[in-house]
Design an enzyme around this catalytic site. Structure first.
Site, short mmCIF file in Angstrom:
data_model
loop_
_atom_site.label_atom_id
_atom_site.label_comp_id
_atom_site.label_asym_id
_atom_site.label_seq_id
_atom_site.Cartn_x
_atom_site.Cartn_y
_atom_site.Cartn_z
N GLU A 21 -23.07 12.76 19.07
CA GLU A 21 -21.81 12.07 19.43
C GLU A 21 -22.00 11.18 20.65
O GLU A 21 -21.45 10.09 20.72
CB GLU A 21 -20.68 13.08 19.66
CG GLU A 21 -20.24 13.85 18.43
CD GLU A 21 -19.95 12.96 17.22
OE1 GLU A 21 -19.39 11.86 17.41
OE2 GLU A 21 -20.30 13.36 16.09
N PRO A 46 0.82 -1.20 0.00
CA PRO A 46 0.00 0.00 0.00
C PRO A 46 0.87 1.27 0.00
O PRO A 46 2.04 1.20 0.36
CB PRO A 46 -0.79 -0.10 1.32
CG PRO A 46 -0.59 -1.47 1.82
CD PRO A 46 0.62 -2.03 1.19
N PRO A 47 0.29 2.41 -0.40
CA PRO A 47 1.06 3.65 -0.45
C PRO A 47 1.69 4.00 0.91
O PRO A 47 1.08 3.75 1.94
CB PRO A 47 0.02 4.72 -0.80
CG PRO A 47 -1.13 3.99 -1.35
CD PRO A 47 -1.10 2.61 -0.81
N GLY A 73 6.89 2.40 2.45
CA GLY A 73 8.35 2.40 2.43
C GLY A 73 8.98 1.69 1.26
O GLY A 73 10.11 1.21 1.36
N THR A 130 9.94 2.96 -1.77
CA THR A 130 11.07 3.74 -2.26
C THR A 130 12.22 3.69 -1.26
O THR A 130 13.39 3.52 -1.63
CB THR A 130 10.64 5.21 -2.46
OG1 THR A 130 9.38 5.21 -3.13
CG2 THR A 130 11.65 5.98 -3.25
P1 ATP Z 1 4.21 5.38 -2.60
O1 ATP Z 1 3.55 4.10 -2.98
O2 ATP Z 1 3.21 6.44 -2.22
O3 ATP Z 1 5.27 5.85 -3.52
P2 ATP Z 1 6.19 4.26 -0.86
O4 ATP Z 1 5.73 2.93 -0.38
O5 ATP Z 1 7.19 4.34 -1.92
O6 ATP Z 1 4.92 5.13 -1.19
P3 ATP Z 1 8.03 5.75 0.67
O7 ATP Z 1 8.11 6.91 -0.26
O8 ATP Z 1 9.14 4.80 0.69
O9 ATP Z 1 6.67 5.00 0.44
O10 ATP Z 1 7.77 6.23 2.15
C1 ATP Z 1 7.46 7.55 2.45
C2 ATP Z 1 8.14 7.97 3.73
O11 ATP Z 1 7.55 7.29 4.84
C3 ATP Z 1 9.59 7.61 3.79
O12 ATP Z 1 10.38 8.61 3.24
C4 ATP Z 1 9.84 7.46 5.28
O13 ATP Z 1 10.08 8.72 5.85
C5 ATP Z 1 8.52 6.96 5.80
N1 ATP Z 1 8.51 5.50 6.00
C6 ATP Z 1 7.71 4.61 5.39
N2 ATP Z 1 7.92 3.36 5.83
C7 ATP Z 1 8.91 3.44 6.74
C8 ATP Z 1 9.61 2.49 7.54
N3 ATP Z 1 9.31 1.19 7.50
N4 ATP Z 1 10.57 2.93 8.37
C9 ATP Z 1 10.88 4.25 8.42
N5 ATP Z 1 10.27 5.19 7.69
C10 ATP Z 1 9.30 4.82 6.86
#
Ligand code: ATP
Length: 471
Positions: free
Chosen positions: A284, A62-63, A66, A68
């Site tokens: 509420e 999911p978006p 993490g 990237t």
């Molecule tokens: P998208 O699908 O929207 O591109 P993504 O899965 O690629 O999202 P990232 O861009 O990697 O998500 O994550 C966004 C930010 O969330 C990261 O830069 C980081 O700061 C934080 N983050 C996400 N997951 C983690 C994790 N497991 N540990 C630490 N930071 C995290």
């Protein structure tokens, strides 16, 4: 003319180096990727024994979970250049530009080998060919074909690994998933309680916290938050602190930011007339009372009539523990709780307001899903009713193909009415039986605007309310 060239983003390894240590949780995903790091560091070890170097790794999740970040961590761990771009950048107005950009990208990466190419949102070009509305999309198809051609053209010892991310693996073209292409798939899950705490710890670095801060409590209050949401949450809390001219972030700053992230900023300045305030308070109180009475509902963490975003007030319920499945009993309890506000208004004021519209919509969706997706109606039984179609570019559900008879359609309608009516009756019964408690909660809300969990539990305990199971 630089149409065919691509604007590749290359992370310099020294300055922004990210390693597995910077990624919290995702233990299994990291373990899988350690193998890729090993390939990049020691290709010879694998080539000598006749093994092929993996070409493509697909990160699915999911978006904000993490993807990237993890891809960059692989580059950081193996100390290789990391070429990052989003698949949507391939596709421009002119046909052929995408394919030429793909060639350019692969050439650059091969020159820099060993290296990693990271294609974000691969679904923008990698959707099943020929599918979707409005016929094929030539430019996308050509771009996708070019990616496949490039990956097929890798020599056995080409030390370039293509990583791609998507949150829609179900719509990808099968050709992308064949062996020799993106044959390694790594699943990234939403973080659980423990992982959320670890993610918070990582993002707490560099933010001075007051001693009141307890990240474990923050983690329990944030089920359903992705890593990106959690990072955003702590950032919000830091902004609030700085704007207030304080030097340290407090627990309250963080807890208030949770609601801000969930529902939008508080709108304290919104003037409400006394009558509306009263209606909101009873509304509420109705949700909260029904939630507290039904055993299968999540416990109430907070009730407030401070308006946030689109909501006039809200009742915050959170599960006691992480849940991956939801039972029929929980569905029914949820339905009854969502009618709590409507039921309270109709009993107290003998009238209902527009304030219930989103509750009604939520309840209708819930009932529809329970019947048509999860087989929770005894009359209709376990059957998926209706096929969903997706809109090509937005990835949203836009239409549902009716794959059942008129008669079944009528049965769905009547079953929906039955379970929704039953839930409303339950909510009404709870409110009528415990009207005194409803009055106490509503009055407290009008006085103080917010009731926190402890105080709420005391009211419920003092009123001697016994939890019931909905039948
Ligand atoms: P998208 O699908 O929207 O591109 P993504 O899965 O690629 O999202 P990232 O861009 O990697 O998500 O994550 C966004 C930010 O969330 C990261 O830069 C980081 O700061 C934080 N983050 C996400 N997951 C983690 C994790 N497991 N540990 C630490 N930071 C995290």
């Amino acid at each position: 003319m630089s149409f065919g060239k691509i604007n590749i983003c290359l992370f310099s390894q020294d300055k922004d180096k990210i390693t597995f240590k910077d990624v919290a949780g995702l233990k299994e995903s990291k373990e899988e990727l350690e193998e890729v790091v090993d390939f990049l560091k020691n290709p010879k070890k694998f080539l000598d024994i006749g093994a092929k170097i993996p070409r493509g790794v697909l990160l699915m999740g999911p978006p904000g979970t993490g993807k990237t970040l993890l891809a960059r961590a692989v580059a950081g761990e193996s100390n290789v250049p990391f070429f990052h771009l989003s698949a949507s950048e391939f596709v421009e107005m002119f046909v052929g530009v995408g394919a030429s950009r793909v060639r350019d990208l692969f050439q650059t990466a091969k020159k820099a080998a060993p290296s990693i190419i990271f294609i974000d949102e691969i679904d923008a070009v990698g959707r099943e060919r020929g599918a979707g509305l409005g016929g094929g999309h030539d430019e996308r198809e050509q771009t996708l074909n070019q990616i496949l051609v490039e990956m097929d053209g890798f020599e056995r010892d080409t030390n370039v690994i293509v990583m791609a991310a998507t949150n829609r693996p179900d719509i990808l073209d099968q050709a992308l998933l064949r062996p020799g292409r993106f044959d390694r798939r790594v699943l990234l899950d939403m973080p659980d309680l423990h992982d959320r705490e670890d993610i918070l710890k990582i993002h707490a670095k560099g933010k001075p916290f007051d001693e009141s801060v307890n990240l474990k409590v923050v983690a329990t209050r944030t089920p359903g938050f992705s890593g990106a949401d959690l990072a955003n949450l702590l950032n919000e809390a830091a902004i609030v602190t700085a704007r207030a001219g304080r030097k340290k972030v407090t627990q309250d700053d963080i807890l208030n930011s949770i609601e801000k992230v969930l529902l939008g900023p508080a709108r304290r300045s919104r003037v409400t007339i006394q009558k509306e305030r009263e209606i909101t308070a009873y509304h509420e109180a109705g949700h909260a009372l029904v939630a507290a009475t039904l055993k299968d509902s999540d416990p109430v963490h907070k009730v407030t009539i401070i308006s946030r975003g689109m909501a006039g007030g809200y009742t915050l319920k959170l599960p006691i523990e992480e849940r991956r499945l939801k039972t029929k009993a929980q569905f029914l309890a949820d339905l009854a709780v969502s009618f709590g506000g409507y039921a309270a208004e109709s009993i107290i004021f003998k009238d209902v307001s527009t304030g219930s519209s989103s509750d009604i919509q939520y309840a209708t969706d819930l009932a529809h899903k329970a019947i048509t997706r999860y087989g929770m109606s005894d009359v209709i039984g376990p059957r998926t009713l209706g096929k969903n179609h997706e809109l090509m570019f937005l990835g949203r559900e836009i239409s549902s193909e009716k794959d059942y008879s008129e008669k079944t359609g009528e049965m769905i309608d009547s079953e929906m009415n039955v379970i929704m009516k039953k839930s409303l009756e339950t909510a009404k019964k709870i409110i009528t039986t415990n009207k005194d408690t409803l009055d106490i909660i509503a009055r407290k809300l009008m006085e103080n605007e917010t009731i926190e969990q402890e105080e709420f539990n005391e009211i419920i305990k003092a009123s001697g309310i016994k939890q019931i199971v909905m039948k």
